[in-house]
Each structure stands twice: as structure tokens, then as C-alpha cells.
Design a protein around this motif. Structure first.
Motif: not given
Length: 115
Positions: A2-4, A8-10, A48-53, A95-101
Motif C-alpha cells: 500500500t502506498d496511499s 492503507c490497511l492500517f 492513528k494518523e497516516h505517516h508513511r515511514a 516494509q510491506t504496509v506503508f503506514h509506519v508501525h
């Protein structure tokens, strides 16, 4: 992958559109069990907010993610025996889900490098 934020799954987990086993939640973070655990304790902590990395987080939010990760380690009973926090960043970093985790791993001896 996921890039957008729209796909985004998360973000969908945060929104309640996709179920997850939540183990901790704050105003800014959410922690839930990984669906493919690599250790007896394997919990993901996300903002909770979307941040890519991870490099996209401001210091305050990064600290909140780390504080939640430590709280998860305590509630899972691995804070005294030991645990690992892992951030995979970018495709080459795994990284496979592009929402920092942050992965909170524990409950057994963890070799290095991870297998």
C-alpha cells in the motif's frame, strides 16, 4: 503493497473497517496483534494518523509510539525478560504496509540477526 492513505490497511483498521485484536489504544496510537506472528508476543503499534515511514514522524508522535510499545511489553509480561522493537522502513528495509508501525516482539529468546 500500500502506498496511499486511501488504500492503507492500517488506516482502515484505525477507522474500524477491518477488524483487529486491539491490545492498547491512546488518543494518538493503536496497538494490535500481528496476524502472522513471528514470536509468542507480536504486536504492532501504529500512529492513528497516516505517516508513511518512521522518518516522517515528529519527535512527539515518535515518543508516543515508543511509549505505547513499552506499555504493550509491560501488559504482555515481556518487559522484564526482554523484548525487541522493530521498524521496517522502505521496500529494501522489509516494509510491506506503508503506514509506519513498530513491531513489539518477545516471549522467547530472539536471535540476531532475526530469522
Amino acid at each position: 503493497m500500500t502506498d496511499s492513505v486511501n488504500d492503507c490497511l492500517f488506516c482502515r483498521i484505525v477507522a474500524g473497517e477491518i477488524p483487529a485484536t486491539v491490545v492498547a489504544e491512546t488518543d494518538t496510537t493503536l496497538a494490535f496483534r500481528d496476524i502472522d506472528p513471528k514470536a509468542p508476543t507480536h504486536v504492532l503499534v501504529i500512529p492513528k494518523e497516516h505517516h508513511r515511514a518512521v522518518g516522517d514522524l515528529d519527535p512527539v508522535l515518535a515518543g508516543q509510539v515508543l511509549a505505547t510499545a513499552h506499555q504493550v511489553a509491560k501488559s504482555e509480561g515481556v518487559d522484564e525478560t526482554g523484548y525487541r522493537l522493530v521498524f521496517n522502513t522502505g521496500r529494501d528495509g522489509g516494509q510491506t504496509v506503508f503506514h509506519v508501525h513498530c513491531h513489539v516482539l518477545g516471549g522467547r529468546g530472539l536471535s540476531w540477526p532475526p530469522g
